[in-house]
Enzyme design. Sequence first.
Site, PDB file in Angstrom:
ATOM      1  N   ASP A   1       0.829  -1.196   0.000  1.00  0.00           N
ATOM      2  CA  ASP A   1       0.000   0.000   0.000  1.00  0.00           C
ATOM      3  C   ASP A   1       0.873   1.260   0.000  1.00  0.00           C
ATOM      4  OD1 ASP A   1      -2.709   1.228   0.380  1.00  0.00           O
ATOM      5  OD2 ASP A   1      -1.818   1.910   2.258  1.00  0.00           O
TER       6      ASP A   1
ATOM      7  N   GLU B   1      14.470 -15.502  -0.626  1.00  0.00           N
ATOM      8  CA  GLU B   1      14.918 -16.572   0.269  1.00  0.00           C
ATOM      9  C   GLU B   1      13.890 -17.698   0.364  1.00  0.00           C
ATOM     10  OE1 GLU B   1      15.689 -14.990   4.105  1.00  0.00           O
ATOM     11  OE2 GLU B   1      17.171 -13.525   3.406  1.00  0.00           O
TER      12      GLU B   1
END
Length: 559
Positions: free
Chosen positions: A215, A264
């Site tokens: 956002d 990751e």
Amino acid sequence: MTDQLVAPPTVEAPPASWWRNAVIYQIYPRSFADSNGDGIGDLPGISSRLPYLKDLGVDAVWLSPFYASPQADAGYDVSDYRTVDPIFGTVADASELITGAHALGLRVIVDLVPNHSSDQHEWFQKAIAEGPGSLFRERYHFRPGKGENGELPPNDWPSIFGGPAWTRVEDGEWYLHLFAPEQPDFNWEHPAVRDEFKTILRFWLDLGVDGFRVDVAHGLVKEEGLPDVGADAEWHLLGVGESPCFDRDGVHEIYRSWRQILDEYPGERIAVAEAWAPNLARVSHYVRDDELHQAFNFSYLGTAWNVHEQRQMIDDSLAAMSAVGAPTTWTLSNHDVVRHTTRLMQTAEGEVAGRKAVAVDEVAGLRRARAASALMLALPGSAYLYQGEELGLPEVLDLPPEVRQDPAFHRATGQDGYRDGCRVPIPWSGDEAPYGFGPEGGGSWLPQPASWAKLSVAAQADVPDSTLELYRKALAVRRTHPALQPTGNLSWVTAPAGILAFDRQVEGAPVFRCTVNMSDQPVSVGRPGELLLASGPVEGGPDEVVLPPDTTVWWSIPS
């Protein structure tokens, strides 16, 4: 900050990933499905409707905020980023939703709100309690005021929701809030803020989410010194001009660090930027190969319904994202703008991204919306659908003032306060409100129109010409036609006046053609191959067909 969109050399895209061609369905949790009869949608309600989304044919869902919040701005004022607000359920409910979606082959993206917190957040509460000099005040933007006694705001920045972007606290200092006073902006120059959000990312990634919608991604970093914008400056949240509080270059360091975390985790976790910027070239900076994966294409959402502007915007969008090897995104509606069934029938004069709405011919509006949706779903890249658009829902224009919850509604300026009209709970079944939104006897937090009985899921399911079935068919073709995969390029086709036409193709496969009549008159076009889909009724013989106004057709042409 003066970048202009040019046509740089195309960067070769990496191998196709799920998100490069995904159709992602936005769920506004309080308005999707209510499991307990309190009139507010919730996470168990969403879980119960996941099979519907699987049958619709989408690839992923994006959930607007469901975190702990006082709900001053429908959950975009977060008091605790690691828990679920009780009105929506529990963290266990969130985990079950993610697991259930994955079992159906659906991915889950959640909203992340990093520009500001709630004023009830633990940090802000400590900042207020401890007073001037508090270390917690350094995590926000507290400043002394101007004037003889500090009675004036520190600068002239306006709030997006209207009024000044500063509120004074009892001890005399002021704090910055680009949105509502209940939403103080974080200071992203402070290492504690950066570290906190890295742990928030990991919390939800560990729970299994497939990504984040970020956002106000363009707002985290403010110009050093927080300079005035000036009385005549032309700037706005929605990318009009430059401003000292939006689209600063410093945001990109943040997103490069986030990308390392996302990479990751297995399964290609992604981040999507809500980034308003002065031009598409600036937007493309958010999706360079070491930053975020996608950025919303708000320029396309606001494009007028005519051949010249649509073609120009499609070209510009593809060029800008291709320059950095990112997929282009397309969307027509979301929780902040007038639904496109209504908006596309209006003039663009005086509007900012379609926030104002007036009554229109709903039959004509639905016809144009269906044509626009079929056009959008034929374009290369990723498409975002907003809940209820597959039902052809119009904007609700007659909500009484006492039910409005948009925080801008009662303020003098800002975002006009009309966003509630696109957030009315969607209809599932039955002849009377709340149309199966929740258990029998429950209501809905915003009233639903009587006319929505004929637009419910049950009323449209398996009805051949319904809008729901149009979306289901379009998404099925999109999944299976070889030319509609990420490798399918786009080339424009010469067409009669008022017609937009393009081909998508890959070597050795049938050509896909999209033809759209954007004029106000029927137009005859050649029949190039097999008719796959039409957004409205078409007539014709073996060699040509007549497209009514506001109609899109898809063809498959032998290679």
